[in-house]
Design a protein around this motif. Structure first.
Motif, PDB file in Angstrom:
ATOM      1  N   ASP A 152       3.802  73.369   3.325  1.00 32.97           N
ATOM      2  CA  ASP A 152       2.773  73.961   2.486  1.00 32.97           C
ATOM      3  C   ASP A 152       2.179  72.892   1.578  1.00 32.97           C
ATOM      4  O   ASP A 152       2.851  71.926   1.219  1.00 32.97           O
ATOM      5  N   SER A 153       0.924  73.074   1.190  1.00 35.76           N
ATOM      6  CA  SER A 153       0.251  72.084   0.349  1.00 35.76           C
ATOM      7  C   SER A 153       0.906  71.936  -1.019  1.00 35.76           C
ATOM      8  O   SER A 153       0.703  70.931  -1.700  1.00 35.76           O
ATOM      9  N   SER A 154       1.706  72.923  -1.404  1.00 36.38           N
ATOM     10  CA  SER A 154       2.399  72.838  -2.690  1.00 36.38           C
ATOM     11  C   SER A 154       3.688  72.032  -2.602  1.00 36.38           C
ATOM     12  O   SER A 154       4.295  71.712  -3.620  1.00 36.38           O
ATOM     13  N   THR A 208      -2.735  72.050   7.474  1.00 34.89           N
ATOM     14  CA  THR A 208      -2.066  71.752   6.203  1.00 34.89           C
ATOM     15  C   THR A 208      -0.767  70.997   6.447  1.00 34.89           C
ATOM     16  O   THR A 208      -0.474  70.006   5.764  1.00 34.89           O
ATOM     17  N   ASP A 211      -1.587  67.439   7.261  1.00 35.03           N
ATOM     18  CA  ASP A 211      -2.028  66.653   6.109  1.00 35.03           C
ATOM     19  C   ASP A 211      -0.864  66.260   5.203  1.00 35.03           C
ATOM     20  O   ASP A 211      -0.770  65.114   4.745  1.00 35.03           O
ATOM     21  N   VAL A 212       0.034  67.214   4.961  1.00 34.26           N
ATOM     22  CA  VAL A 212       1.197  66.940   4.105  1.00 34.26           C
ATOM     23  C   VAL A 212       2.114  65.926   4.778  1.00 34.26           C
ATOM     24  O   VAL A 212       2.611  64.983   4.146  1.00 34.26           O
TER      25      VAL A 212
END
Length: 271
Positions: A152-154, A208, A211-212
């Motif tokens: 997750d982006s978080s 996502t 990207d992470v």
């Protein structure tokens, strides 16, 4: 072969070539504006060698198979210039068989370090380029789907570095010199593909995760030129997402590889 059989074969070939031309055209339109041309993998599961040969004669090089033995048999019978992609669930006890196929181009469903190690050790010593592998991600969270968990982006710090996908990517990059980690693959949920006009949550989740993961790999290995992954020269991680029902939406979402079977060959006959 009888005259009737020859006529049936000619009709079948014409049907396939018409479908292939249509899918290629739709891929071109859906990917217009992309910086690089996507790869169309023709999924030939259960289809006879004659169907694959017809597509190959029309310039189609990339074909996908779901079962190891079927892939091995077809690879022996068909031209060595074909680029085979394994897109089925790969059990570690079958990894040696698939790795021995000379023109195996990629495995898109890698999900364990054990299987990666067996593949690496089983690749022929005379193989001129590393075998491309993609890690399968279970973006829908369904128990029926294979693959590792999403990022997750978080997520940050230990959440990423200790994640299953980062551990597997790290293992491929550092311990499997005969493999090249190319990117991520997902199948996604069926209901997502039924709404072609809607944004596909599975595609967003895979992007996502990519990207992470890419950021984490760059932070860990960016200064080490001996560590390679992704595309040659760019280290861009590829995305394999999109099938017959949703490949256009996948391409518009940024997919680099689409896997189309029914759209080219027609409905599959179950074993």
């Amino acid at each position: 072969m009888s005259t009737e059989a020859n006529e049936q074969l000619a009709v079948r070939k014409a049907e396939i070539l018409e479908s292939l031309a249509e899918i290629r055209s739709r891929v071109t339109v859906a990917s217009s504006g992309s910086s690089a041309s996507p790869t169309l993998v023709a999924v030939s599961k259960y289809k006879p060698a004659s169907d694959i040969q017809a597509c190959f004669d029309a310039g189609q090089l990339d074909f996908g198979e779901n079962y190891v033995q079927e892939l091995a048999d077809k690879a022996k019978a068909l031209p060595a210039d074909i680029r085979w992609h394994f897109i089925g669930t790969l059990q570690s006890n079958k990894a040696k068989i698939v790795a021995a196929i000379p023109n195996l181009y990629s495995i898109q469903t890698l999900a364990s370090a054990k299987t990666a190690t067996i593949l690496n050790n089983s690749c022929p010593a005379d193989r001129t380029v590393p075998l491309g592998v993609l890690i399968q991600i279970n973006t829908s969270g369904e128990d029926s789907k294979s693959g590792l968990g999403m990022l997750d982006s978080s997520f940050s710090g230990p959440d990423v570095t200790d994640s299953e996908v980062m551990k597997l990517a790290r293992h491929i990059i550092t311990a499997c010199p005969r493999l090249r980690f190319q990117g991520l693959m997902t199948i996604g949920a069926l209901e997502q593909s039924l709404h072609a006009g809607d944004e596909n949550a599975d595609f967003d989740r895979l992007k996502t995760t990519r990207d992470v993961l890419a950021k984490a790999l760059s932070e860990e290995f960016g200064a080490d030129e001996s560590r390679t992954w992704g595309e040659e020269g760019t280290r861009r991680l590829l995305l394999s997402m999109g099938m017959s029902s949703d490949f256009e939406a996948a391409l518009k979402a940024g997919s680099n590889i689409v896997r189309v079977g029914t759209g080219i060959f027609g409905a599959r006959v179950k074993k």
